[in-house]
Design a protein around this motif. Structure first.
Motif, PDB file in Angstrom:
ATOM      1  N   THR A 129       3.998  -8.154  32.168  1.00 46.18           N
ATOM      2  CA  THR A 129       4.945  -7.408  31.344  1.00 46.18           C
ATOM      3  C   THR A 129       6.297  -8.096  31.265  1.00 46.18           C
ATOM      4  N   THR A 130       6.748  -8.657  32.381  1.00 46.75           N
ATOM      5  CA  THR A 130       8.106  -9.216  32.452  1.00 46.75           C
ATOM      6  C   THR A 130       8.134 -10.720  32.710  1.00 46.75           C
ATOM      7  N   ALA A 131       6.982 -11.375  32.720  1.00 52.33           N
ATOM      8  CA  ALA A 131       6.932 -12.806  33.055  1.00 52.33           C
ATOM      9  C   ALA A 131       7.754 -13.668  32.103  1.00 52.33           C
ATOM     10  N   LEU A 132       7.933 -13.194  30.889  1.00 48.54           N
ATOM     11  CA  LEU A 132       8.664 -13.975  29.891  1.00 48.54           C
ATOM     12  C   LEU A 132      10.184 -13.809  29.998  1.00 48.54           C
ATOM     13  N   LEU A 133      10.638 -12.868  30.819  1.00 45.71           N
ATOM     14  CA  LEU A 133      12.076 -12.586  30.901  1.00 45.71           C
ATOM     15  C   LEU A 133      12.924 -13.788  31.331  1.00 45.71           C
ATOM     16  N   PRO A 134      12.529 -14.565  32.364  1.00 45.87           N
ATOM     17  CA  PRO A 134      13.357 -15.735  32.711  1.00 45.87           C
ATOM     18  C   PRO A 134      13.512 -16.715  31.548  1.00 45.87           C
ATOM     19  N   GLN A 135      12.424 -16.919  30.771  1.00 46.45           N
ATOM     20  CA  GLN A 135      12.510 -17.799  29.605  1.00 46.45           C
ATOM     21  C   GLN A 135      13.444 -17.205  28.552  1.00 46.45           C
ATOM     22  N   LEU A 136      13.372 -15.894  28.379  1.00 48.68           N
ATOM     23  CA  LEU A 136      14.240 -15.207  27.428  1.00 48.68           C
ATOM     24  C   LEU A 136      15.704 -15.348  27.837  1.00 48.68           C
ATOM     25  N   LEU A 182       1.040   1.305  29.107  1.00 45.16           N
ATOM     26  CA  LEU A 182       2.494   1.369  29.054  1.00 45.16           C
ATOM     27  C   LEU A 182       3.111   0.012  29.377  1.00 45.16           C
ATOM     28  N   SER A 183       2.567  -0.658  30.390  1.00 50.39           N
ATOM     29  CA  SER A 183       3.093  -1.972  30.757  1.00 50.39           C
ATOM     30  C   SER A 183       2.865  -2.980  29.636  1.00 50.39           C
ATOM     31  N   HIS A 184       1.729  -2.857  28.943  1.00 55.45           N
ATOM     32  CA  HIS A 184       1.456  -3.778  27.836  1.00 55.45           C
ATOM     33  C   HIS A 184       2.428  -3.536  26.683  1.00 55.45           C
ATOM     34  N   LEU A 185       2.738  -2.282  26.401  1.00 53.12           N
ATOM     35  CA  LEU A 185       3.702  -1.974  25.348  1.00 53.12           C
ATOM     36  C   LEU A 185       5.069  -2.577  25.681  1.00 53.12           C
ATOM     37  N   LEU A 186       5.451  -2.503  26.940  1.00 50.30           N
ATOM     38  CA  LEU A 186       6.713  -3.116  27.365  1.00 50.30           C
ATOM     39  C   LEU A 186       6.655  -4.634  27.208  1.00 50.30           C
ATOM     40  N   ALA A 187       5.483  -5.222  27.496  1.00 49.98           N
ATOM     41  CA  ALA A 187       5.311  -6.673  27.338  1.00 49.98           C
ATOM     42  C   ALA A 187       5.469  -7.072  25.870  1.00 49.98           C
ATOM     43  N   VAL A 188       4.953  -6.247  24.969  1.00 48.46           N
ATOM     44  CA  VAL A 188       5.089  -6.516  23.535  1.00 48.46           C
ATOM     45  C   VAL A 188       6.562  -6.479  23.131  1.00 48.46           C
ATOM     46  N   ILE A 189       7.313  -5.509  23.661  1.00 49.29           N
ATOM     47  CA  ILE A 189       8.741  -5.399  23.357  1.00 49.29           C
ATOM     48  C   ILE A 189       9.493  -6.636  23.845  1.00 49.29           C
ATOM     49  N   VAL A 190       9.178  -7.080  25.062  1.00 50.64           N
ATOM     50  CA  VAL A 190       9.816  -8.289  25.607  1.00 50.64           C
ATOM     51  C   VAL A 190       9.492  -9.496  24.737  1.00 50.64           C
ATOM     52  N   PHE A 191       8.223  -9.606  24.315  1.00 56.44           N
ATOM     53  CA  PHE A 191       7.834 -10.742  23.472  1.00 56.44           C
ATOM     54  C   PHE A 191       8.558 -10.708  22.136  1.00 56.44           C
ATOM     55  N   LEU A 192       8.664  -9.528  21.515  1.00 51.85           N
ATOM     56  CA  LEU A 192       9.341  -9.425  20.228  1.00 51.85           C
ATOM     57  C   LEU A 192      10.812  -9.828  20.355  1.00 51.85           C
ATOM     58  N   ASP A 193      11.442  -9.452  21.454  1.00 52.90           N
ATOM     59  CA  ASP A 193      12.827  -9.862  21.698  1.00 52.90           C
ATOM     60  C   ASP A 193      12.912 -11.376  21.854  1.00 52.90           C
ATOM     61  N   PHE A 194      11.949 -11.938  22.608  1.00 53.14           N
ATOM     62  CA  PHE A 194      11.911 -13.388  22.799  1.00 53.14           C
ATOM     63  C   PHE A 194      11.710 -14.102  21.461  1.00 53.14           C
ATOM     64  N   ALA A 195      10.782 -13.598  20.637  1.00 56.96           N
ATOM     65  CA  ALA A 195      10.513 -14.210  19.334  1.00 56.96           C
ATOM     66  C   ALA A 195      11.756 -14.156  18.448  1.00 56.96           C
ATOM     67  N   TYR A 196      12.446 -13.025  18.473  1.00 57.42           N
ATOM     68  CA  TYR A 196      13.674 -12.874  17.675  1.00 57.42           C
ATOM     69  C   TYR A 196      14.748 -13.854  18.141  1.00 57.42           C
ATOM     70  N   GLN A 197      14.927 -13.965  19.449  1.00 58.90           N
ATOM     71  CA  GLN A 197      15.931 -14.880  19.991  1.00 58.90           C
ATOM     72  C   GLN A 197      15.607 -16.327  19.637  1.00 58.90           C
ATOM     73  N   TYR A 198      14.322 -16.696  19.729  1.00 61.65           N
ATOM     74  CA  TYR A 198      13.926 -18.070  19.409  1.00 61.65           C
ATOM     75  C   TYR A 198      14.168 -18.369  17.931  1.00 61.65           C
ATOM     76  N   LEU A 199      13.725 -17.457  17.071  1.00 65.09           N
ATOM     77  CA  LEU A 199      13.842 -17.695  15.635  1.00 65.09           C
ATOM     78  C   LEU A 199      15.305 -17.750  15.184  1.00 65.09           C
ATOM     79  N   THR A 200      16.147 -16.885  15.712  1.00 67.22           N
ATOM     80  CA  THR A 200      17.540 -16.831  15.265  1.00 67.22           C
ATOM     81  C   THR A 200      18.426 -17.889  15.932  1.00 67.22           C
ATOM     82  N   LYS A 201      18.170 -18.188  17.205  1.00 63.82           N
ATOM     83  CA  LYS A 201      19.061 -19.094  17.933  1.00 63.82           C
ATOM     84  C   LYS A 201      18.605 -20.548  17.923  1.00 63.82           C
ATOM     85  N   VAL A 202      17.300 -20.754  17.717  1.00 62.05           N
ATOM     86  CA  VAL A 202      16.774 -22.121  17.777  1.00 62.05           C
ATOM     87  C   VAL A 202      16.215 -22.565  16.433  1.00 62.05           C
ATOM     88  N   TYR A 203      15.197 -21.863  15.955  1.00 62.64           N
ATOM     89  CA  TYR A 203      14.456 -22.350  14.780  1.00 62.64           C
ATOM     90  C   TYR A 203      15.270 -22.266  13.499  1.00 62.64           C
TER      91      TYR A 203
END
Length: 212
Positions: A129-136, A182-203
């Motif tokens: 659920t939260t493994a992507l947070l450090p990358q984010l 519930l944990s998977h839904l939270l993981a999806v939210i974290v991923f969507l935030d990560f995708a948004y940050q990547y697209l707006t700040k990098v790509y």
């Protein structure tokens, strides 16, 4: 079927990231903390890979996912360590591992009747659920990640979508666990935030950058 597709797509994202590292001879912009968390997720989720009944394709995908993730960590610690952005990759992963372990115990109390494989699987789902947070957090701090690509993002998105399909199927058949969903839904939210940050700040910022 959904879970197998999700595992294959997750493997694809791991392979893409490793290929980019080897091609550029660098790990700039990649969070070692996230890679360590993903290794822990895979090791606990696929702990039965060698003796569980599954197809050869499934076994190969799972083993390669573990091995490539561990190799990625090795390269970041040894081969390409001079390009690793350690000063900015400071997220304390103990604050992610400990809650996942505690939640696992709460929803699956340890006893003589507790199935260890089920416990490991639930822990992997909670930690995922939260493994992507450090990358984010690293991406937010540096606004740079030259090794990440839209293709990598697509594979990660496919992985999340496939596991969403699996959880919906479990829900329809009455085998779903509310805590895991519930944990998977939270993981999806974290991923969507990560995708948004990547697209707006990098790509997209790279696409519209003006030449000097």
């Amino acid at each position: 079927m959904f879970r197998l597709a999700g595992d294959a797509l997750h493997f694809g994202s791991i392979a893409i990231l490793l290929w980019r590292m080897l091609w550029r001879r660098s790990c700039a912009g990649i969070s070692l903390k996230t890679e360590v968390l993903y290794a822990l997720v895979l090791l606990t989720r696929y702990v039965d890979v060698l003796f569980a009944y599954s197809s050869l394709f499934d076994k190969v995908i799972k083993l390669l996912s573990i091995l490539l993730t561990l190799h990625t960590i090795f390269l970041m610690r040894a081969g390409f360590n001079t390009t690793y952005d350690k000063p900015h990759d400071t997220f304390k992963i103990v604050f992610l591992i400990a809650p996942a372990a505690l939640l696992t115990v709460l929803v699956n109390p340890l006893s003589f009747h507790t199935h260890p494989l089920r416990t490991c699987y639930k822990f992997s789902m909670f930690l995922d659920t939260t493994a992507l947070l450090p990358q984010l957090f690293l991406l937010q701090r540096t606004a740079q990640s030259p090794l990440l690509t839209p293709l990598y993002l697509c594979f990660l998105a496919g992985y999340r979508m496939a596991y969403t399909g699996q959880h919906l199927m479990d829900l329809l058949t009455g085998t779903a666990s509310f805590s895991v969903i519930l944990s998977h839904l939270l993981a999806v939210i974290v991923f969507l935030d990560f995708a948004y940050q990547y697209l707006t700040k990098v790509y997209w910022s790279k696409e519209v950058a003006l030449p000097h």
